[in-house]
Design a protein around this motif. Sequence first.
Motif, short mmCIF file in Angstrom:
data_model
loop_
_atom_site.label_atom_id
_atom_site.label_comp_id
_atom_site.label_asym_id
_atom_site.label_seq_id
_atom_site.Cartn_x
_atom_site.Cartn_y
_atom_site.Cartn_z
N THR A 1 0.76 -1.28 0.05
CA THR A 1 0.06 -0.05 -0.13
C THR A 1 0.84 1.18 -0.10
O THR A 1 1.96 1.24 0.73
N THR A 2 0.54 2.18 -0.76
CA THR A 2 1.22 3.38 -0.68
C THR A 2 0.30 4.75 -1.34
O THR A 2 -0.55 4.36 -2.09
N SER A 3 0.91 5.75 -0.97
CA SER A 3 0.16 7.13 -1.58
C SER A 3 1.12 7.53 -2.52
O SER A 3 0.43 8.88 -3.11
N ASP A 4 2.27 7.00 -2.85
CA ASP A 4 3.18 7.75 -3.87
C ASP A 4 2.69 6.89 -5.19
O ASP A 4 2.99 5.81 -5.56
N LEU A 5 1.99 7.62 -6.11
CA LEU A 5 1.65 7.08 -7.43
C LEU A 5 2.59 6.67 -8.21
O LEU A 5 2.95 5.70 -8.86
N ASP A 6 3.81 7.45 -8.40
CA ASP A 6 5.00 7.17 -9.36
C ASP A 6 5.55 5.94 -8.78
O ASP A 6 5.93 5.10 -9.74
N ALA A 7 5.83 5.69 -7.56
CA ALA A 7 6.53 4.52 -6.97
C ALA A 7 5.70 3.28 -7.18
O ALA A 7 6.03 2.34 -7.57
N GLY A 8 4.32 3.64 -6.86
CA GLY A 8 3.35 2.56 -6.81
C GLY A 8 3.15 1.88 -8.36
O GLY A 8 3.13 0.81 -8.40
N VAL A 9 3.19 2.47 -9.33
CA VAL A 9 2.89 2.21 -10.81
C VAL A 9 4.07 1.71 -11.36
O VAL A 9 4.14 1.00 -12.46
N GLU A 10 5.48 1.98 -10.94
CA GLU A 10 6.66 1.78 -11.47
C GLU A 10 6.64 0.24 -11.70
O GLU A 10 6.71 -0.46 -10.75
N GLY A 11 6.94 -0.21 -13.04
CA GLY A 11 7.27 -1.80 -12.99
C GLY A 11 5.97 -2.39 -13.18
O GLY A 11 6.15 -3.76 -13.36
#
Length: 421
Positions: free
Chosen positions: A64-74
């Motif tokens: 779970t994360t609120s960081d969109l860029d990190a969450g969608v990477e890969g």
Amino acid sequence: MKLAVVGGGSTYTPELIDGFARLRDTLPISELVLIDPAADRLDLVGGLARRIFAKQGHPGKIVTTSDLDAGVEGAAAVLLQLRVGGQAARQQDETWPLECGCVGQETTGAGGLAKALRTVPVVLDIAERVRRTNPDAWIIDFTNPVGIVTRALLQAGHKAVGLCNVAIGLQRKFAALLQVTPAEVHLDHVGLNHLTWELGVRLGGPQGDNVLPKLLAEHGDAIADDLRLPRQVLDRLGVVPSYYLRYFYAHDEVVRELGTKPSRAAEVAAMERELLTMYGDPALDEKPELLAKRGGAFYSEAAVDLAASLLGNGGSPVQVVNTYNNGTLPFLADDAVIEVPARVDAAGAVPLPVPELDPLYAGLIAHVTAYEDLALEAALRGGRDRVFRALLAHPLVGQYAYADGLTDRLIEHNREHLAWA
């Protein structure tokens, strides 16, 4: 394989998690990332999601994360299921149109336009950030209004397919009535998102026997009750409209009803509060029965099937999706987005041929498509006149005095979400 869900803090999400857990052979996920700015909701939903995976023996990791860029990477695919403005905005969408004598609903009419105006810019920003970090990812859009949002994504060059649960819900219902497996039921499902008709129900595949007349003869009362339409309407049409067609076929009746009872938004908000309390129970390790009343039935199964096909992991070869028309309905532009059965694989979705449409359906499809053209222009470029034009074009509005009053109300209630207002 990594998947990401934007709007992962939604109370819908356990339905999705349950499908991922049950159907792990169809879509083997090693990591699932739930992304949401609402940390409190995300913690509750994420905790239940991990317990569901553990109970069903799924080996995948849930992050779970609120960081969109990190969450969608890969991520191989990104599912969008967000609601800009939350249930408070939905409550407004379902109430202020009634002040002008028009249907208050979150995906069609004036309320649907308000949702589109709030949603399209946010979704396009998310998609652009996905493309920057992971340009090969597929975007699966479950965010309403699905047709307009999917068209915005496709026009911006994103790898996107729109998904709705209306078709799979009807497929499951008809299969139960016919006492066959859902895989045996193929729908001649034609139209736009939330504006569709089942022209046929075929057993065994697209060329199978049409058993829709049998269904209507033997189960017409039950089907009509579900749609909240008179049985005689189905008999006279000889088709099964989606339940959203009631807003068109019984507009004034619906407006009177909506003015005498609590809004669906209020019901859902109360349900969500109860669901979130349940999600916080560390003993809960399955989706609760209450979730079935929240909506989105079979969404998880449709999402798994679509993701599996797009990612080359099998999946059904034919699925009902939202994608470019590309000549399927000859009276629409190629870049209109329609909802029909399509052949889906790693290259995307290609609509299958559909029967020639009766003018009764083709005319309404063309009319609503014209509204969607104007709605997307208003969402992308803003401005009071563009909002007015879209409302005037909508068949549930259509009068200049109504369109004027609705435009003022829409802008006033959505000012914080409209950069140009």
